[in-house]
Design an enzyme around this catalytic site. Sequence first.
Site, PDB file in Angstrom:
ATOM      1  N   HIS A   1       2.173   0.655  -8.254  1.00 12.89           N
ATOM      2  CA  HIS A   1       3.623   0.559  -8.448  1.00 12.89           C
ATOM      3  C   HIS A   1       4.274   1.765  -7.791  1.00 12.89           C
ATOM      4  O   HIS A   1       3.586   2.721  -7.433  1.00 12.89           O
ATOM      5  CB  HIS A   1       3.967   0.522  -9.951  1.00 12.89           C
ATOM      6  CG  HIS A   1       3.462   1.735 -10.665  1.00 12.89           C
ATOM      7  ND1 HIS A   1       2.200   1.786 -11.234  1.00 12.89           N
ATOM      8  CD2 HIS A   1       4.013   2.946 -10.871  1.00 12.89           C
ATOM      9  CE1 HIS A   1       2.004   2.980 -11.766  1.00 12.89           C
ATOM     10  NE2 HIS A   1       3.092   3.719 -11.547  1.00 12.89           N
TER      11      HIS A   1
ATOM     12  N   HIS B   1       6.053   6.544  -2.034  1.00  8.07           N
ATOM     13  CA  HIS B   1       4.664   6.221  -1.707  1.00  8.07           C
ATOM     14  C   HIS B   1       4.046   5.410  -2.841  1.00  8.07           C
ATOM     15  O   HIS B   1       4.523   5.448  -3.968  1.00  8.07           O
ATOM     16  CB  HIS B   1       3.848   7.498  -1.478  1.00  8.07           C
ATOM     17  CG  HIS B   1       3.607   8.256  -2.741  1.00  8.07           C
ATOM     18  ND1 HIS B   1       4.567   9.066  -3.320  1.00  8.07           N
ATOM     19  CD2 HIS B   1       2.526   8.306  -3.559  1.00  8.07           C
ATOM     20  CE1 HIS B   1       4.083   9.586  -4.435  1.00  8.07           C
ATOM     21  NE2 HIS B   1       2.846   9.134  -4.608  1.00  8.07           N
TER      22      HIS B   1
END
EC number: 3.1.4.58
Length: 194
Positions: free
Chosen positions: A47, A134
């Site tokens: 996630h 990221h």
Amino acid sequence: MPNHRLFVALEPPDGVRRRMATLAADLRRAAGRAADDVRWVPAENVHLTLQFLGAVPEERVADVVSAVTAAAAAARPLSLEVKGAGGFPNARRPRVLWLGLHGDVEPARAFVADLGRRLAPLGFPPEARAWSAHLTVGRARDPRGAPGLAGALASQAEGDGVPWRVADVVLFESHLSPKGPRYEALARAALGGG
């Protein structure tokens, strides 16, 4: 009353998650034996963390949901692309391996800042370090980092990206166990209030 270990994140839909799992598998293959030096994140746990809140008392969860919902309503849907790979603090001896994000990164950063402003009065200030777009796919088993991965990370620099249309934000609860964390979605809020 119990505490809840909470964080706010963007959750990739299944199609994006499957394609990200392929990218992570390609990274593992390219790493060869060095892949054993990494604890790989299961695809279902990948996630984009926006803000980690930590232990939140039960009686404060509703206020957190309200703040997350208000921030989401003030934002707009995002168009991201998962592309490339790298490591923190560097690719030579990374402690964290990640897949990169491109596209609406600046609007995402603005959303994170607004979310932080709304959560701070509730006792959850944003992290001191700048937010980085990221997706963590692995962590080195050795706290000093995992050598031998620079070539594998570089091999992921080129190649097709994975488009990701982000329509909502999720408040997750993290349940820790010896088998690893399990994430439960407590609340979802549509970006743009839609």
